[in-house]
Motif scaffolding. Sequence first.
Motif, PDB file in Angstrom:
ATOM      1  N   TYR A  73       2.132   1.897  -3.491  1.00  0.00           N
ATOM      2  CA  TYR A  73       1.098   2.514  -4.339  1.00  0.00           C
ATOM      3  C   TYR A  73       0.915   3.995  -3.987  1.00  0.00           C
ATOM      4  O   TYR A  73       0.729   4.830  -4.870  1.00  0.00           O
ATOM      5  CB  TYR A  73      -0.227   1.757  -4.230  1.00  0.00           C
ATOM      6  CG  TYR A  73      -0.204   0.434  -4.957  1.00  0.00           C
ATOM      7  CD1 TYR A  73      -0.135   0.385  -6.347  1.00  0.00           C
ATOM      8  CD2 TYR A  73      -0.244  -0.765  -4.263  1.00  0.00           C
ATOM      9  CE1 TYR A  73      -0.105  -0.823  -7.025  1.00  0.00           C
ATOM     10  CE2 TYR A  73      -0.215  -1.987  -4.931  1.00  0.00           C
ATOM     11  CZ  TYR A  73      -0.144  -2.004  -6.315  1.00  0.00           C
ATOM     12  OH  TYR A  73      -0.111  -3.199  -6.985  1.00  0.00           O
ATOM     13  N   ASN A  74       0.982   4.335  -2.703  1.00  0.00           N
ATOM     14  CA  ASN A  74       0.881   5.741  -2.285  1.00  0.00           C
ATOM     15  C   ASN A  74       2.084   6.541  -2.765  1.00  0.00           C
ATOM     16  O   ASN A  74       1.939   7.691  -3.203  1.00  0.00           O
ATOM     17  CB  ASN A  74       0.731   5.845  -0.769  1.00  0.00           C
ATOM     18  CG  ASN A  74      -0.618   5.365  -0.290  1.00  0.00           C
ATOM     19  OD1 ASN A  74      -1.601   5.385  -1.031  1.00  0.00           O
ATOM     20  ND2 ASN A  74      -0.684   4.916   0.955  1.00  0.00           N
ATOM     21  N   THR A  88       0.834  -1.207   0.000  1.00  0.00           N
ATOM     22  CA  THR A  88       0.000   0.000   0.000  1.00  0.00           C
ATOM     23  C   THR A  88       0.862   1.249   0.000  1.00  0.00           C
ATOM     24  O   THR A  88       0.572   2.224  -0.705  1.00  0.00           O
ATOM     25  CB  THR A  88      -0.948  -0.001   1.218  1.00  0.00           C
ATOM     26  OG1 THR A  88      -1.753  -1.176   1.159  1.00  0.00           O
ATOM     27  CG2 THR A  88      -1.826   1.228   1.237  1.00  0.00           C
ATOM     28  N   THR A  89       1.936   1.231   0.764  1.00  0.00           N
ATOM     29  CA  THR A  89       2.850   2.375   0.804  1.00  0.00           C
ATOM     30  C   THR A  89       3.473   2.608  -0.568  1.00  0.00           C
ATOM     31  O   THR A  89       3.604   3.761  -1.006  1.00  0.00           O
ATOM     32  CB  THR A  89       3.945   2.159   1.863  1.00  0.00           C
ATOM     33  OG1 THR A  89       3.318   2.038   3.142  1.00  0.00           O
ATOM     34  CG2 THR A  89       4.937   3.307   1.885  1.00  0.00           C
ATOM     35  N   LYS A 119       1.780   7.434  -6.383  1.00  0.00           N
ATOM     36  CA  LYS A 119       0.917   8.605  -6.588  1.00  0.00           C
ATOM     37  C   LYS A 119       1.670   9.899  -6.301  1.00  0.00           C
ATOM     38  O   LYS A 119       1.317  10.955  -6.827  1.00  0.00           O
ATOM     39  CB  LYS A 119      -0.314   8.529  -5.683  1.00  0.00           C
ATOM     40  CG  LYS A 119      -1.289   7.448  -6.080  1.00  0.00           C
ATOM     41  CD  LYS A 119      -2.439   7.358  -5.088  1.00  0.00           C
ATOM     42  CE  LYS A 119      -3.329   6.176  -5.380  1.00  0.00           C
ATOM     43  NZ  LYS A 119      -4.365   5.997  -4.349  1.00  0.00           N
ATOM     44  N   LYS A 120       2.705   9.814  -5.439  1.00  0.00           N
ATOM     45  CA  LYS A 120       3.485  11.000  -5.078  1.00  0.00           C
ATOM     46  C   LYS A 120       4.700  11.201  -5.978  1.00  0.00           C
ATOM     47  O   LYS A 120       5.503  12.085  -5.735  1.00  0.00           O
ATOM     48  CB  LYS A 120       3.934  10.898  -3.625  1.00  0.00           C
ATOM     49  CG  LYS A 120       2.785  11.000  -2.650  1.00  0.00           C
ATOM     50  CD  LYS A 120       3.266  10.945  -1.225  1.00  0.00           C
ATOM     51  CE  LYS A 120       2.079  11.101  -0.279  1.00  0.00           C
ATOM     52  NZ  LYS A 120       2.495  11.136   1.120  1.00  0.00           N
TER      53      LYS A 120
END
Length: 65
Positions: free
Chosen positions: A25-26, A22-23, A29-30
């Motif tokens: 994927y985050n 999940t990190t 996005k950044k």
Amino acid sequence: MSSEIKFLTVEDVADMLQVTRTTIYNLKKKGLPFIKLGKNIRFDEEAVVEWVKSNTVTETTQKDD
């Protein structure tokens, strides 16, 4: 540039950075650079390392909240 390019999966990058999928994927996005091959996401190992280094926060650059 290295003559041997290594492409990593989401799981590979998560293991490398010792974080969850999940990190990753985050982070993507950044701005974490990635390559999309059809429905698959891959990361250039060298680009990931450079991105992490360029986004390193030090005590002097960290904003006070």
